[in-house]
Motif scaffolding. Structure first.
Motif, PDB file in Angstrom:
ATOM      1  N   ASP A  37     -31.643 -38.277  64.176  1.00  0.00           N
ATOM      2  CA  ASP A  37     -32.005 -38.991  65.367  1.00  0.00           C
ATOM      3  C   ASP A  37     -31.601 -40.462  65.203  1.00  0.00           C
ATOM      4  OD1 ASP A  37     -34.703 -40.736  66.193  1.00  0.00           O
ATOM      5  OD2 ASP A  37     -33.866 -39.432  67.751  1.00  0.00           O
ATOM      6  N   ALA A  38     -30.915 -41.022  66.203  1.00  0.00           N
ATOM      7  CA  ALA A  38     -30.345 -42.365  66.044  1.00  0.00           C
ATOM      8  C   ALA A  38     -31.416 -43.425  65.756  1.00  0.00           C
ATOM      9  CB  ALA A  38     -29.564 -42.736  67.289  1.00  0.00           C
ATOM     10  N   ALA A  39     -32.551 -43.370  66.483  1.00  0.00           N
ATOM     11  CA  ALA A  39     -33.590 -44.378  66.269  1.00  0.00           C
ATOM     12  C   ALA A  39     -34.115 -44.297  64.843  1.00  0.00           C
ATOM     13  CB  ALA A  39     -34.722 -44.151  67.250  1.00  0.00           C
ATOM     14  N   MET A  40     -34.355 -43.086  64.415  1.00  0.00           N
ATOM     15  CA  MET A  40     -34.856 -42.885  63.065  1.00  0.00           C
ATOM     16  C   MET A  40     -33.812 -43.338  62.045  1.00  0.00           C
ATOM     17  SD  MET A  40     -36.280 -39.387  61.566  1.00  0.00           S
ATOM     18  CE  MET A  40     -36.781 -39.187  59.870  1.00  0.00           C
ATOM     19  N   ALA A  41     -32.577 -42.993  62.342  1.00  0.00           N
ATOM     20  CA  ALA A  41     -31.498 -43.353  61.428  1.00  0.00           C
ATOM     21  C   ALA A  41     -31.433 -44.860  61.258  1.00  0.00           C
ATOM     22  CB  ALA A  41     -30.178 -42.832  61.961  1.00  0.00           C
ATOM     23  N   ASN A  42     -31.540 -45.584  62.372  1.00  0.00           N
ATOM     24  CA  ASN A  42     -31.459 -47.040  62.274  1.00  0.00           C
ATOM     25  C   ASN A  42     -32.624 -47.596  61.464  1.00  0.00           C
ATOM     26  OD1 ASN A  42     -29.117 -47.120  63.684  1.00  0.00           O
ATOM     27  ND2 ASN A  42     -30.131 -47.332  65.678  1.00  0.00           N
ATOM     28  N   SER A  43     -33.787 -46.972  61.652  1.00  0.00           N
ATOM     29  CA  SER A  43     -34.949 -47.508  60.965  1.00  0.00           C
ATOM     30  C   SER A  43     -34.877 -47.260  59.460  1.00  0.00           C
ATOM     31  CB  SER A  43     -36.230 -46.915  61.549  1.00  0.00           C
ATOM     32  OG  SER A  43     -36.319 -45.573  61.133  1.00  0.00           O
ATOM     33  N   ILE A  44     -34.090 -46.262  59.043  1.00  0.00           N
ATOM     34  CA  ILE A  44     -34.021 -46.034  57.597  1.00  0.00           C
ATOM     35  C   ILE A  44     -32.692 -46.472  57.007  1.00  0.00           C
ATOM     36  CG2 ILE A  44     -35.672 -44.112  57.539  1.00  0.00           C
ATOM     37  CD1 ILE A  44     -33.029 -42.365  57.226  1.00  0.00           C
ATOM     38  N   SER A  45     -31.920 -47.225  57.770  1.00  0.00           N
ATOM     39  CA  SER A  45     -30.606 -47.611  57.237  1.00  0.00           C
ATOM     40  C   SER A  45     -30.828 -48.390  55.950  1.00  0.00           C
ATOM     41  CB  SER A  45     -29.823 -48.435  58.251  1.00  0.00           C
ATOM     42  OG  SER A  45     -30.522 -49.590  58.550  1.00  0.00           O
ATOM     43  N   GLY A  46     -31.973 -48.802  55.786  1.00  0.00           N
ATOM     44  CA  GLY A  46     -32.678 -49.555  54.795  1.00  0.00           C
ATOM     45  C   GLY A  46     -32.172 -49.719  53.405  1.00  0.00           C
ATOM     46  N   ASN A  47     -33.129 -49.932  52.566  1.00  0.00           N
ATOM     47  CA  ASN A  47     -32.787 -50.559  51.309  1.00  0.00           C
ATOM     48  C   ASN A  47     -32.800 -49.673  50.094  1.00  0.00           C
ATOM     49  OD1 ASN A  47     -32.099 -53.087  52.196  1.00  0.00           O
ATOM     50  ND2 ASN A  47     -34.259 -53.550  52.614  1.00  0.00           N
ATOM     51  N   THR A  48     -33.348 -48.495  50.236  1.00  0.00           N
ATOM     52  CA  THR A  48     -33.409 -47.687  49.020  1.00  0.00           C
ATOM     53  C   THR A  48     -32.023 -47.128  48.701  1.00  0.00           C
ATOM     54  OG1 THR A  48     -35.577 -47.009  49.800  1.00  0.00           O
ATOM     55  CG2 THR A  48     -34.715 -45.881  47.865  1.00  0.00           C
ATOM     56  N   GLN A  52     -31.120 -43.817  44.011  1.00  0.00           N
ATOM     57  CA  GLN A  52     -32.563 -43.729  43.765  1.00  0.00           C
ATOM     58  C   GLN A  52     -33.174 -42.552  44.544  1.00  0.00           C
ATOM     59  OE1 GLN A  52     -34.318 -47.655  44.036  1.00  0.00           O
ATOM     60  NE2 GLN A  52     -36.308 -46.743  44.539  1.00  0.00           N
ATOM     61  N   LEU A  53     -32.741 -42.404  45.789  1.00  0.00           N
ATOM     62  CA  LEU A  53     -33.235 -41.274  46.592  1.00  0.00           C
ATOM     63  C   LEU A  53     -32.823 -39.953  45.939  1.00  0.00           C
ATOM     64  CD1 LEU A  53     -32.337 -42.561  50.176  1.00  0.00           C
ATOM     65  CD2 LEU A  53     -34.608 -42.476  49.114  1.00  0.00           C
ATOM     66  N   ALA A  54     -31.609 -39.926  45.404  1.00  0.00           N
ATOM     67  CA  ALA A  54     -31.126 -38.707  44.735  1.00  0.00           C
ATOM     68  C   ALA A  54     -31.956 -38.449  43.475  1.00  0.00           C
ATOM     69  CB  ALA A  54     -29.651 -38.846  44.391  1.00  0.00           C
ATOM     70  N   ALA A  55     -32.147 -39.493  42.685  1.00  0.00           N
ATOM     71  CA  ALA A  55     -32.860 -39.335  41.412  1.00  0.00           C
ATOM     72  C   ALA A  55     -34.284 -38.829  41.630  1.00  0.00           C
ATOM     73  CB  ALA A  55     -32.874 -40.662  40.657  1.00  0.00           C
ATOM     74  N   ILE A  80     -20.856 -49.902  44.968  1.00  0.00           N
ATOM     75  CA  ILE A  80     -20.871 -48.705  44.120  1.00  0.00           C
ATOM     76  C   ILE A  80     -21.969 -48.805  43.062  1.00  0.00           C
ATOM     77  CG2 ILE A  80     -19.543 -47.404  42.391  1.00  0.00           C
ATOM     78  CD1 ILE A  80     -17.032 -47.992  44.105  1.00  0.00           C
ATOM     79  N   ALA A  81     -22.083 -49.981  42.456  1.00  0.00           N
ATOM     80  CA  ALA A  81     -23.112 -50.156  41.426  1.00  0.00           C
ATOM     81  C   ALA A  81     -24.503 -49.936  42.011  1.00  0.00           C
ATOM     82  CB  ALA A  81     -23.007 -51.555  40.824  1.00  0.00           C
ATOM     83  N   ARG A  82     -24.686 -50.370  43.257  1.00  0.00           N
ATOM     84  CA  ARG A  82     -25.997 -50.244  43.895  1.00  0.00           C
ATOM     85  C   ARG A  82     -26.310 -48.801  44.305  1.00  0.00           C
ATOM     86  NH1 ARG A  82     -29.755 -51.892  48.207  1.00  0.00           N
ATOM     87  NH2 ARG A  82     -29.361 -50.229  49.665  1.00  0.00           N
ATOM     88  N   GLU A  83     -25.317 -48.116  44.870  1.00  0.00           N
ATOM     89  CA  GLU A  83     -25.594 -46.830  45.520  1.00  0.00           C
ATOM     90  C   GLU A  83     -25.399 -45.607  44.626  1.00  0.00           C
ATOM     91  OE1 GLU A  83     -26.664 -46.323  48.713  1.00  0.00           O
ATOM     92  OE2 GLU A  83     -26.771 -48.464  49.116  1.00  0.00           O
ATOM     93  N   CYS A  84     -24.585 -45.745  43.573  1.00  0.00           N
ATOM     94  CA  CYS A  84     -24.099 -44.534  42.885  1.00  0.00           C
ATOM     95  C   CYS A  84     -24.638 -44.358  41.470  1.00  0.00           C
ATOM     96  CB  CYS A  84     -22.573 -44.565  42.809  1.00  0.00           C
ATOM     97  SG  CYS A  84     -21.808 -44.587  44.435  1.00  0.00           S
ATOM     98  N   ILE A 375     -27.006 -38.889  54.633  1.00  0.00           N
ATOM     99  CA  ILE A 375     -27.062 -38.510  53.217  1.00  0.00           C
ATOM    100  C   ILE A 375     -28.444 -38.866  52.656  1.00  0.00           C
ATOM    101  CG2 ILE A 375     -26.057 -38.899  50.926  1.00  0.00           C
ATOM    102  CD1 ILE A 375     -23.383 -39.588  52.354  1.00  0.00           C
ATOM    103  N   ALA A 376     -28.920 -40.067  53.030  1.00  0.00           N
ATOM    104  CA  ALA A 376     -30.237 -40.507  52.568  1.00  0.00           C
ATOM    105  C   ALA A 376     -31.312 -39.515  53.015  1.00  0.00           C
ATOM    106  CB  ALA A 376     -30.537 -41.903  53.115  1.00  0.00           C
TER     107      ALA A 376
END
Ligand code: 9MR
Length: 384
Positions: A37-48, A52-55, A80-84, A375-376
């Motif tokens: 859902d676009a609204a939800m997606a925007n609200s979680i575009s966030g910082n994690t 970390q979500l994968a781990a 890459i260092a942040r996300e992977c 993906i998140a």
């Protein structure tokens, strides 16, 4: 040029899917929870960070990575260092890069990636010891056993004690695209390649370093196809020969369209057969093209890409896939936009459509797209 031909054949895979009746992108009531859902997606575009979500679910997220871009573009390296938590060298570990002259090995650029991984607590996936598209001119296809032995010893030996390199694509794309391109009906191997040669390649690898995970990697196997059947038979053959093989690299260079279906049922059966063979499915090169008919805006296109990521990953995670590697992280650097490889006739002949090639989770400015959020969300919703 050869590569382009190869890519075009990939489109053949989607043509087969086109025969099916329900579109992967066509929303049906039952599957609505897959789309984001676009609204939800925007609200979680966030910082994690994705890593970390994968781990949190015992999983890994990563990307293909290029040593030259790493040096030149800080925002690329930082992202890459942040996300992977895992990376695959884009070309630095291929035969043409590591052994350009017979017996003369060079690891400068691959080592730069390994150092980057060590520094940022990421793992490294070794890609690849054997691939017809990335061999120096002095190597025939298939290479002789002696050449293979020296190559495997040289490259795997160099990384035997690496603290980051944990897995190898021992062989890449050995299955032909269709029955006209093989002289081996059972395993569908590319012309000239014998199953025994692949068995020996895996055996050499195990004799050099059996502490790593070994994969057979290929594309066009994300459904019940002539090719996926041969791929699975080849894995079964290797298992029956007592060869160490831990994983199946499912590349996942995907094309989706409202005009034809994704073979969800067929892909589930591929994952089930791998499970029965006790070989782990690993998503090694994921990127997503939306094929015609194209929507009338980039926003809608991005939503379609995101929905496709979500449904594909939901399916993978339901089958306990624990590693997802996208083939690049940002649309700034995707092989799909490379002038030599612009895919499919429609895109090639219409440069104004190239802006619709947005296959990766971040845009050209390294800003998260809806695909990143998809993906998140898939990681968040995955059952550990
Ligand atoms: O993305 C890679 C491109 O930059 C290289 O020039 C090319 C040849 O080495 O390989 C591309 O990566 C391919 C991967 O190694 C195997 N599966 C298909 C990938 C995309 O073409």
């Amino acid at each position: 040029m050869t590569y382009r031909r190869n890519f075009l054949k990939r489109a053949g895979y989607t043509t087969i899917s086109a025969l099916l009746t329900t579109g992967f992108l066509q929303k049906d009531k039952q599957n609505e929870n897959h789309s984001i859902d676009a609204a939800m997606a925007n609200s979680i575009s966030g910082n994690t960070p994705l890593r970390q979500l994968a781990a949190a679910k015992g999983k890994r997220y990563g990307t293909a990575i290029s040593s030259d871009i790493l040096l030149k573009e800080k925002d690329y390296a930082n992202l890459i260092a942040r996300e992977c938590s895992i990376a695959t060298p884009n070309g630095e570990l291929k035969w043409n890069a590591t052994e350009p002259q017979p017996g003369k090995f060079t690891f400068e650029s691959a080592d730069a990636i390994a150092d980057f991984c060590r520094k940022h607590k990421m793992e490294l996936h070794g890609h690849t010891l054997f691939w017809h598209m990335a061999k120096p001119d002095w190597v025939p296809y298939p290479p002789t056993l002696k050449m293979i032995e020296r190559h495997v010893k040289g490259v795997m030996g160099h990384y035997r004690n690496s603290p980051v390199l944990k897995s190898w694509d021992i062989a890449n794309e050995i299955i032909a695209d269709n029955e006209n391109e093989t002289d081996n009906a059972t395993y569908g191997l590319r012309r000239g390649v014998k199953p025994e040669l692949i068995r020996d390649l895996f055996l050499f690898a195990a004799s050099v370093d059996s502490s790593k995970k070994f994969y057979l990697n290929d594309f066009g196997i994300e459904g019940a196809t002539w090719k996926s059947d041969r791929f699975l038979k080849m894995i079964e053959y290797l298992k029956n020969k007592g060869v160490k093989i831990d994983g199946a690299g499912i590349q996942s260079h995907l094309w989706f369209s409202t005009a034809y279906a994704f073979d969800e049922k067929g892909f589930k059966s591929v994952l089930k057969r791998l499970n029965d063979l006790e070989v782990k499915p690993v998503i090694t090169e994921l990127d997503i093209i939306i094929d015609t008919p194209l929507p009338d805006s980039i926003k809608k296109l991005d939503q379609m890409v995101a929905d496709s990521y979500k449904r594909y990953l939901d399916l993978c995670f339901a089958a306990k896939v624990d590693t997802v590697i996208t083939w690049g992280i940002s649309d700034r650097h995707t092989w799909i936009r490379h002038p030599d490889w612009i895919p499919g006739k429609t895109f090639r002949d219409n440069p104004q459509l190239h802006r619709f090639l947005r296959p990766l989770p971040f845009d050209e400015n390294m800003k998260p797209k809806l695909a990143r959020n998809a993906i998140a969300q898939a990681f968040r919703q995955a059952v550990p």
